[in-house]
Write a protein that holds these residues in place. Structure first.
Motif, PDB file in Angstrom:
ATOM      1  N   GLU A 195      69.222  81.452  66.643  1.00  0.00           N
ATOM      2  CA  GLU A 195      69.710  81.005  67.951  1.00  0.00           C
ATOM      3  C   GLU A 195      68.998  81.851  68.993  1.00  0.00           C
ATOM      4  O   GLU A 195      69.186  83.066  69.055  1.00  0.00           O
ATOM      5  CB  GLU A 195      71.225  81.191  68.031  1.00  0.00           C
ATOM      6  CG  GLU A 195      71.843  80.743  69.343  1.00  0.00           C
ATOM      7  CD  GLU A 195      73.362  80.865  69.338  1.00  0.00           C
ATOM      8  OE1 GLU A 195      73.964  80.791  70.423  1.00  0.00           O
ATOM      9  OE2 GLU A 195      73.940  81.044  68.246  1.00  0.00           O
ATOM     10  N   PHE A 196      68.142  81.220  69.793  1.00  0.00           N
ATOM     11  CA  PHE A 196      67.389  81.989  70.778  1.00  0.00           C
ATOM     12  C   PHE A 196      66.732  81.078  71.812  1.00  0.00           C
ATOM     13  O   PHE A 196      66.660  79.861  71.648  1.00  0.00           O
ATOM     14  CB  PHE A 196      66.322  82.868  70.120  1.00  0.00           C
ATOM     15  CG  PHE A 196      65.379  82.179  69.160  1.00  0.00           C
ATOM     16  CD1 PHE A 196      65.204  80.800  69.157  1.00  0.00           C
ATOM     17  CD2 PHE A 196      64.637  82.918  68.242  1.00  0.00           C
ATOM     18  CE1 PHE A 196      64.327  80.174  68.277  1.00  0.00           C
ATOM     19  CE2 PHE A 196      63.754  82.303  67.359  1.00  0.00           C
ATOM     20  CZ  PHE A 196      63.608  80.937  67.385  1.00  0.00           C
ATOM     21  N   ALA A 197      66.289  81.705  72.896  1.00  0.00           N
ATOM     22  CA  ALA A 197      65.443  81.042  73.886  1.00  0.00           C
ATOM     23  C   ALA A 197      64.044  81.628  73.720  1.00  0.00           C
ATOM     24  O   ALA A 197      63.880  82.848  73.625  1.00  0.00           O
ATOM     25  CB  ALA A 197      65.966  81.287  75.294  1.00  0.00           C
ATOM     26  N   VAL A 198      63.052  80.757  73.666  1.00  0.00           N
ATOM     27  CA  VAL A 198      61.683  81.193  73.371  1.00  0.00           C
ATOM     28  C   VAL A 198      60.716  80.596  74.386  1.00  0.00           C
ATOM     29  O   VAL A 198      60.854  79.430  74.781  1.00  0.00           O
ATOM     30  CB  VAL A 198      61.257  80.761  71.947  1.00  0.00           C
ATOM     31  CG1 VAL A 198      59.793  81.100  71.689  1.00  0.00           C
ATOM     32  CG2 VAL A 198      62.137  81.422  70.903  1.00  0.00           C
ATOM     33  N   ARG A 199      59.753  81.419  74.785  1.00  0.00           N
ATOM     34  CA  ARG A 199      58.654  80.917  75.602  1.00  0.00           C
ATOM     35  C   ARG A 199      57.356  81.541  75.108  1.00  0.00           C
ATOM     36  O   ARG A 199      57.296  82.741  74.855  1.00  0.00           O
ATOM     37  CB  ARG A 199      58.838  81.236  77.087  1.00  0.00           C
ATOM     38  CG  ARG A 199      57.805  80.522  77.962  1.00  0.00           C
ATOM     39  CD  ARG A 199      58.018  80.775  79.438  1.00  0.00           C
ATOM     40  NE  ARG A 199      57.488  82.064  79.845  1.00  0.00           N
ATOM     41  CZ  ARG A 199      57.193  82.388  81.107  1.00  0.00           C
ATOM     42  NH1 ARG A 199      57.401  81.513  82.072  1.00  0.00           N
ATOM     43  NH2 ARG A 199      56.734  83.582  81.405  1.00  0.00           N
ATOM     44  N   LEU A 200      56.341  80.700  74.967  1.00  0.00           N
ATOM     45  CA  LEU A 200      55.022  81.160  74.536  1.00  0.00           C
ATOM     46  C   LEU A 200      54.049  81.076  75.706  1.00  0.00           C
ATOM     47  O   LEU A 200      54.025  80.081  76.438  1.00  0.00           O
ATOM     48  CB  LEU A 200      54.503  80.318  73.375  1.00  0.00           C
ATOM     49  CG  LEU A 200      55.297  80.478  72.074  1.00  0.00           C
ATOM     50  CD1 LEU A 200      55.766  79.134  71.566  1.00  0.00           C
ATOM     51  CD2 LEU A 200      54.468  81.190  71.024  1.00  0.00           C
ATOM     52  N   THR A 201      53.281  82.130  75.877  1.00  0.00           N
ATOM     53  CA  THR A 201      52.244  82.161  76.903  1.00  0.00           C
ATOM     54  C   THR A 201      50.896  82.143  76.197  1.00  0.00           C
ATOM     55  O   THR A 201      50.560  83.079  75.467  1.00  0.00           O
ATOM     56  CB  THR A 201      52.374  83.415  77.776  1.00  0.00           C
ATOM     57  OG1 THR A 201      53.689  83.456  78.350  1.00  0.00           O
ATOM     58  CG2 THR A 201      51.342  83.404  78.893  1.00  0.00           C
TER      59      THR A 201
END
Length: 278
Positions: free
Chosen positions: A63-69
């Protein structure tokens, strides 16, 4: 008699074949695993909830919020030079889930945009000093296609690439517990696209890849060091205020008793002539 014997032989062969097939396919049935997307249960629109189940029981849950750059090249206006741009890819709630569970190794695969993007997270168990068993994130891979134009606009020489971590040991957690961290955790992955660095940012995290005892329910939380430090910083002013208040109360109490003791002592005359009149 020969016909009857042939029928019996054929029947025995069929039973034997079914028995062999049963042995072959039994492990496959026992190891049946499926991914489930439970993101609709989250009140945070940026956070996903994903699970891997084995034989109808949850064996891995994140359970998480993820962002890839992701950096990528575009052609400059002069048509000669290359400029590096950044693509920001949030992990969507509607992603597709696959995974595998085992006693000491497990993994989850999260894909979206028709498999243009796929995130693989690998977990492993190990024993550390004094026989303490822990689990950790041992590897992260991100597969992406710069030909996908939603995020990669005017990418130069578009194509598929893989970004991977190297010698990773992250989110180390005691066995039987879930890792919890509200603060942002960042990992750097090295891409096959000219060794560019892809940044994976996670926050509002709760992960457990092993030893889930109740279906869809995390075990006892193990808070990350960052959260523990922030909690201590929040509690520190309260503790200092309590100590200061206690010091003030003790000081006033001592002063009060000092005044009472001083008031009860008899006042002796300082002038000797006063003794004659006593």
């Amino acid at each position: 008699m020969e016909l009857l014997s042939g029928v019996r032989t054929s029947e025995s062969a069929r039973v034997l074949l079914l028995w062999v097939l049963g042995l072959l396919f039994r492990p496959m049935v026992l190891a049946e695993q499926e991914g489930e997307n439970l993101s609709g249960l989250s009140t945070n629109p940026d956070k996903g909830i994903f699970a891997v189940r084995e034989n109808g029981t949850t064996c891995l849950m994140v359970e998480f919020a993820v962002r890839l750059t992701v950096p990528f090249d575009v052609l400059a206006l002069n048509g000669i030079d290359l400029i590096t741009e950044q693509a920001y890819l949030p992990l969507p709630r509607g992603a597709e889930i696959e995974g595998k569970c085992a006693s000491t190794e497990s993994e989850i695969h999260i894909s979206w945009k028709n498999n243009a993007y796929t995130l693989h997270i690998y977990f492993s168990k190990e024993f550390r000093d004094k026989g303490v068993e822990v689990w950790k994130v041992s590897k992260v891979q991100f597969f992406y296609d710069t030909a996908e134009t939603t995020h990669f606009i005017n990418a130069y020489n578009p194509g598929k690439h893989t970004a991977s971590t190297h010698r990773l040991s992250a989110l180390v957690t005691p066995a039987g517990q879930s890792y919890v961290c509200a603060a942002q955790q960042t990992l750097t992955l090295i891409s096959t696209d000219h060794q560019k660095g892809v940044t994976l940012s996670m926050y509002d995290i709760q992960i457990q890849p092993f030893d889930i005892t109740s279906d869809f329910i995390f075990s006892e939380p193990y808070k990350c060091i960052t959260d523990q430090r922030e909690r201590l910083e929040e509690a520190l002013p309260l503790v200092l205020g309590f100590i200061l208040g206690l010091i003030i109360v003790i000081t006033l109490t001592v002063y009060h008793f000092h005044l009472k003791l001083t008031a009860q002592q008899p006042q002796l005359p300082r002038d000797r002539s006063m003794y004659k009149n006593m």
